[in-house]
Motif scaffolding. Structure first.
Motif, PDB file in Angstrom:
ATOM      1  N   ARG A  80       0.832  -1.202   0.000  1.00 29.58           N
ATOM      2  CA  ARG A  80       0.000   0.000   0.000  1.00 29.58           C
ATOM      3  C   ARG A  80       0.868   1.253   0.000  1.00 29.58           C
ATOM      4  O   ARG A  80       0.576   2.227  -0.690  1.00 29.58           O
ATOM      5  CB  ARG A  80      -0.921   0.014   1.217  1.00 29.58           C
ATOM      6  N   ARG A 125       1.985   1.653  -3.493  1.00 24.93           N
ATOM      7  CA  ARG A 125       0.906   2.108  -4.381  1.00 24.93           C
ATOM      8  C   ARG A 125       0.558   3.580  -4.174  1.00 24.93           C
ATOM      9  O   ARG A 125       0.208   4.278  -5.128  1.00 24.93           O
ATOM     10  CB  ARG A 125      -0.362   1.270  -4.154  1.00 24.93           C
ATOM     11  N   GLU A 126       0.638   4.034  -2.934  1.00 26.07           N
ATOM     12  CA  GLU A 126       0.141   5.356  -2.602  1.00 26.07           C
ATOM     13  C   GLU A 126       1.221   6.424  -2.567  1.00 26.07           C
ATOM     14  O   GLU A 126       0.955   7.563  -2.160  1.00 26.07           O
ATOM     15  CB  GLU A 126      -0.576   5.309  -1.246  1.00 26.07           C
ATOM     16  N   ARG A 127       2.452   6.105  -3.009  1.00 26.91           N
ATOM     17  CA  ARG A 127       3.477   7.136  -2.983  1.00 26.91           C
ATOM     18  C   ARG A 127       3.147   8.238  -3.996  1.00 26.91           C
ATOM     19  O   ARG A 127       2.502   7.993  -5.014  1.00 26.91           O
ATOM     20  CB  ARG A 127       4.850   6.536  -3.232  1.00 26.91           C
TER      21      ARG A 127
END
Length: 216
Positions: A73, A76-78
């Protein structure tokens, strides 16, 4: 998607069983509690317990799927233009500030760790989860970056990043178990984390190089 009544009741039953089991494990120790006792306390059958949890260890590590996905996660969220190490630095420092559970820095994690350390079965399960976290992050990195099957870089990067967060958290937990207050732990942990992620971002380079010989 709207959760139906049946799904909600199943989720609530699962959570109730997990909460009761955790309370018993903390009070008496993991190895001293049977699944039958958990079922009785939760007012369900043993078969019902195993319908929701495959093993006794799953009752304690009930958030293992979420824990395994957490590093992916972060990836993915960087943010656009944000490197992987920088993303984990930001996420770990946020966990220090908020005392979030995802790196084991939450209040009560010392109690959780004490229960784990007293049970060889739980120690083994937590190791399995750590391996799964690392392998999952390595696969996600390889997939996103288009690494070939022989490219070891994603695995090396995943191992280095997660070893860093584990060592930092283990250090904090040891101090918590020794009774040190979080107000004293947090500032030095943040300093250690900044230094560790600096090393990850810049590379070890000359770290640990022997001093030049003195010709005089």
């Amino acid at each position: 998607m709207h959760e139906g009544l049946r799904e909600r009741k199943k989720r609530e039953t699962r959570q109730r069983i997990s909460d009761i089991a955790t309370g018993l494990f903390i009070a008496r120790g993991f190895d001293n509690v049977t699944v039958a006792e958990i079922a009785q306390a939760a007012d369900v059958s043993v078969n019902t317990v195993f319908n929701y949890f495959g093993t006794k260890e799953d009752l304690f590590a009930d958030r293992q799927e979420l824990a395994v996905d957490l590093p992916q996660r972060v990836l993915r969220e960087r943010a656009p233009g944000e490197g992987v190490v920088r993303a984990f630095r930001r996420d770990y420092l946020d966990a220090i500030d908020t005392r979030d559970w995802r790196y084991g820095l939450n209040e009560g994690s010392d109690v959780f760790t004490g229960v784990v350390n007293a049970s060889p079965a739980l120690v083994a399960r937590l190791r399995e989860i750590a391996v799964a976290r690392e392998e999952g992050l390595a696969r996600a990195l390889a997939g996103e970056l288009g690494a070939g099957p022989g490219d070891l870089t994603p695995g090396i990067a995943a191992a280095q990043i997660l070893a860093t967060t584990r060592i930092l958290s283990d250090h904090a937990l040891a101090r918590m178990l020794a009774g040190e207050p979080w107000e004293r732990i947090a500032p030095s942990l943040r300093e250690q984390a900044e230094r560790a992620f600096d090393l990850l971002e810049s590379g070890l380079g000359d770290y640990g190089a022997r001093p030049a010989a003195d010709d005089g």
